[in-house]
Design a protein around this motif. Structure first.
Motif, PDB file in Angstrom:
ATOM      1  N   THR A 148      -9.978   8.527  -3.125  1.00 51.55           N
ATOM      2  CA  THR A 148      -8.549   8.737  -2.908  1.00 51.55           C
ATOM      3  C   THR A 148      -7.807   7.419  -3.120  1.00 51.55           C
ATOM      4  O   THR A 148      -8.405   6.343  -3.093  1.00 51.55           O
ATOM      5  CB  THR A 148      -8.258   9.250  -1.490  1.00 51.55           C
ATOM      6  OG1 THR A 148      -8.823   8.328  -0.537  1.00 51.55           O
ATOM      7  CG2 THR A 148      -8.855  10.636  -1.265  1.00 51.55           C
ATOM      8  N   VAL A 149      -6.507   7.516  -3.319  1.00 53.52           N
ATOM      9  CA  VAL A 149      -5.684   6.322  -3.491  1.00 53.52           C
ATOM     10  C   VAL A 149      -4.583   6.320  -2.439  1.00 53.52           C
ATOM     11  O   VAL A 149      -4.040   7.369  -2.085  1.00 53.52           O
ATOM     12  CB  VAL A 149      -5.064   6.258  -4.904  1.00 53.52           C
ATOM     13  CG1 VAL A 149      -6.136   6.152  -5.956  1.00 53.52           C
ATOM     14  CG2 VAL A 149      -4.191   7.481  -5.172  1.00 53.52           C
ATOM     15  N   PRO A 150      -4.242   5.157  -1.885  1.00 52.03           N
ATOM     16  CA  PRO A 150      -3.163   5.087  -0.889  1.00 52.03           C
ATOM     17  C   PRO A 150      -1.814   5.314  -1.535  1.00 52.03           C
ATOM     18  O   PRO A 150      -1.572   4.886  -2.665  1.00 52.03           O
ATOM     19  CB  PRO A 150      -3.287   3.666  -0.342  1.00 52.03           C
ATOM     20  CG  PRO A 150      -3.930   2.893  -1.441  1.00 52.03           C
ATOM     21  CD  PRO A 150      -4.857   3.848  -2.144  1.00 52.03           C
ATOM     22  N   VAL A 151      -0.925   5.999  -0.823  1.00 46.29           N
ATOM     23  CA  VAL A 151       0.408   6.268  -1.370  1.00 46.29           C
ATOM     24  C   VAL A 151       1.511   5.549  -0.595  1.00 46.29           C
ATOM     25  O   VAL A 151       2.657   5.512  -1.038  1.00 46.29           O
ATOM     26  CB  VAL A 151       0.706   7.781  -1.407  1.00 46.29           C
ATOM     27  CG1 VAL A 151      -0.292   8.487  -2.309  1.00 46.29           C
ATOM     28  CG2 VAL A 151       0.678   8.380  -0.010  1.00 46.29           C
ATOM     29  N   LEU A 152       1.195   4.986   0.556  1.00 52.47           N
ATOM     30  CA  LEU A 152       2.164   4.209   1.331  1.00 52.47           C
ATOM     31  C   LEU A 152       1.751   2.746   1.235  1.00 52.47           C
ATOM     32  O   LEU A 152       1.162   2.179   2.148  1.00 52.47           O
ATOM     33  CB  LEU A 152       2.215   4.681   2.781  1.00 52.47           C
ATOM     34  CG  LEU A 152       2.650   6.117   3.007  1.00 52.47           C
ATOM     35  CD1 LEU A 152       2.650   6.452   4.490  1.00 52.47           C
ATOM     36  CD2 LEU A 152       4.030   6.380   2.411  1.00 52.47           C
ATOM     37  N   LEU A 153       2.044   2.148   0.111  1.00 52.30           N
ATOM     38  CA  LEU A 153       1.553   0.801  -0.162  1.00 52.30           C
ATOM     39  C   LEU A 153       2.178  -0.255   0.737  1.00 52.30           C
ATOM     40  O   LEU A 153       1.659  -1.349   0.866  1.00 52.30           O
ATOM     41  CB  LEU A 153       1.808   0.456  -1.632  1.00 52.30           C
ATOM     42  CG  LEU A 153       1.140   1.399  -2.641  1.00 52.30           C
ATOM     43  CD1 LEU A 153       1.467   0.964  -4.059  1.00 52.30           C
ATOM     44  CD2 LEU A 153      -0.369   1.433  -2.421  1.00 52.30           C
ATOM     45  N   ASP A 154       3.300   0.059   1.378  1.00 51.34           N
ATOM     46  CA  ASP A 154       3.948  -0.912   2.256  1.00 51.34           C
ATOM     47  C   ASP A 154       3.455  -0.799   3.697  1.00 51.34           C
ATOM     48  O   ASP A 154       4.040  -1.387   4.606  1.00 51.34           O
ATOM     49  CB  ASP A 154       5.463  -0.746   2.202  1.00 51.34           C
ATOM     50  CG  ASP A 154       5.909   0.682   2.502  1.00 51.34           C
ATOM     51  OD1 ASP A 154       5.023   1.544   2.691  1.00 51.34           O
ATOM     52  OD2 ASP A 154       7.121   0.940   2.530  1.00 51.34           O
ATOM     53  N   GLY A 155       2.398  -0.023   3.913  1.00 52.70           N
ATOM     54  CA  GLY A 155       1.817   0.080   5.245  1.00 52.70           C
ATOM     55  C   GLY A 155       2.601   0.933   6.218  1.00 52.70           C
ATOM     56  O   GLY A 155       2.406   0.832   7.432  1.00 52.70           O
ATOM     57  N   LYS A 156       3.451   1.789   5.718  1.00 50.22           N
ATOM     58  CA  LYS A 156       4.259   2.625   6.592  1.00 50.22           C
ATOM     59  C   LYS A 156       3.419   3.701   7.278  1.00 50.22           C
ATOM     60  O   LYS A 156       2.367   4.108   6.794  1.00 50.22           O
ATOM     61  CB  LYS A 156       5.378   3.301   5.804  1.00 50.22           C
ATOM     62  CG  LYS A 156       6.437   2.361   5.249  1.00 50.22           C
ATOM     63  CD  LYS A 156       7.298   1.776   6.344  1.00 50.22           C
ATOM     64  CE  LYS A 156       8.448   0.958   5.755  1.00 50.22           C
ATOM     65  NZ  LYS A 156       9.297   0.343   6.795  1.00 50.22           N
ATOM     66  N   CYS A 157       3.933   4.150   8.406  1.00 47.22           N
ATOM     67  CA  CYS A 157       3.387   5.284   9.141  1.00 47.22           C
ATOM     68  C   CYS A 157       4.499   6.327   9.262  1.00 47.22           C
ATOM     69  O   CYS A 157       5.672   5.965   9.420  1.00 47.22           O
ATOM     70  CB  CYS A 157       2.916   4.838  10.524  1.00 47.22           C
ATOM     71  SG  CYS A 157       2.579   6.187  11.674  1.00 47.22           S
ATOM     72  N   ILE A 158       4.135   7.596   9.161  1.00 46.40           N
ATOM     73  CA  ILE A 158       5.131   8.662   9.263  1.00 46.40           C
ATOM     74  C   ILE A 158       5.060   9.288  10.650  1.00 46.40           C
ATOM     75  O   ILE A 158       4.021   9.820  11.046  1.00 46.40           O
ATOM     76  CB  ILE A 158       4.912   9.733   8.187  1.00 46.40           C
ATOM     77  CG1 ILE A 158       4.910   9.097   6.799  1.00 46.40           C
ATOM     78  CG2 ILE A 158       5.988  10.816   8.288  1.00 46.40           C
ATOM     79  CD1 ILE A 158       6.145   8.291   6.469  1.00 46.40           C
TER      80      ILE A 158
END
Length: 227
Positions: A180-190
């Protein structure tokens, strides 16, 4: 039984802010029973879209009335799988769901879905029609770690979704180690806040610092675009 439509709010937080917010909420909210004494559990979903990216385009365009289908299971446990239809009507959301078996999902992933046409579950038949008439197919895998809290007054559920990742290899839905690849590259949490008719004041005041960050965020859309 009358359908219960719930209010839904979403916030993008930094990892540090999410940890602080979760700590504050834990002072008066109960942890989700899915955690079984742990801090987080893994959510894996398989979302559907058609050849024209209908579901993605409706989300990006802010269509007020829309639906999306997904198959979901937790902690890689194939004994409990659900088909879900997430319906959105302006600011309200509702989730229809039914159980699926791993064998049924595998058949679907192998493009064997004629068995769905006369299935006893209405939601399965509805997905069949979407696949037959609107060319809907599995489009993306969405993975993340979830921390969840519950508060009985207002039927409030607050979740923190971290390390959101995606894969286009939809046939690997049941493979634990699928790349898999990360989609929140800025380290955000939802952070998602869901409740029935009202949001209790103690919850509202606790999340006050995040309210200016509310947005129409979609993990599905982020994974389709960035994954």
């Amino acid at each position: 039984m009358k359908e219960k439509w719930r209010q839904e709010l979403k916030y993008a937080l930094t990892e540090a802010d999410s940890v602080l917010m979760a700590s504050r909420l834990s002072a008066f909210m109960q942890r989700d029973s899915h955690l079984h004494g742990r801090k987080e559990y893994v959510v894996r979903s398989l979302y559907f879209d058609n050849l024209y990216d209908k579901a993605l385009r409706e989300k990006l365009s802010g269509v007020a009335v829309r639906d999306k289908f997904r198959i979901r299971y937790y902690d890689y446990d194939q004994s409990f799988i659900r088909l879900e239809k997430k319906s959105k009507r302006y600011s309200l959301g509702h989730k229809y769901q039914c159980r699926l078996t791993a064998e049924e999902v595998e058949r679907l992933l192998q493009n064997d879905w004629e068995w769905m046409v006369e299935d006893a579950r209405p939601l399965v038949r509805e997905l069949y029609l979407k696949m037959k008439l609107e060319t809907f197919r599995p489009s993306v895998i969405v993975d993340y770690r979830r921390e969840a809290f519950l508060y009985e007054p207002g039927n409030v559920r607050i979740t923190f979704d971290r390390n959101v990742r995606s894969s286009r290899n939809v046939r690997a839905f049941f493979q634990k180690e699928v790349p898999t690849v990360p989609v929140l590259l800025d380290g955000k949490c939802i952070m998602e806040v869901k409740y029935d008719d009202y949001l209790p004041d103690v919850v509202s005041r606790t999340i006050l610092t995040a309210k200016n960050k509310a947005q129409a965020y979609s993990k599905f859309a982020a994974c389709r675009i960035n994954g």
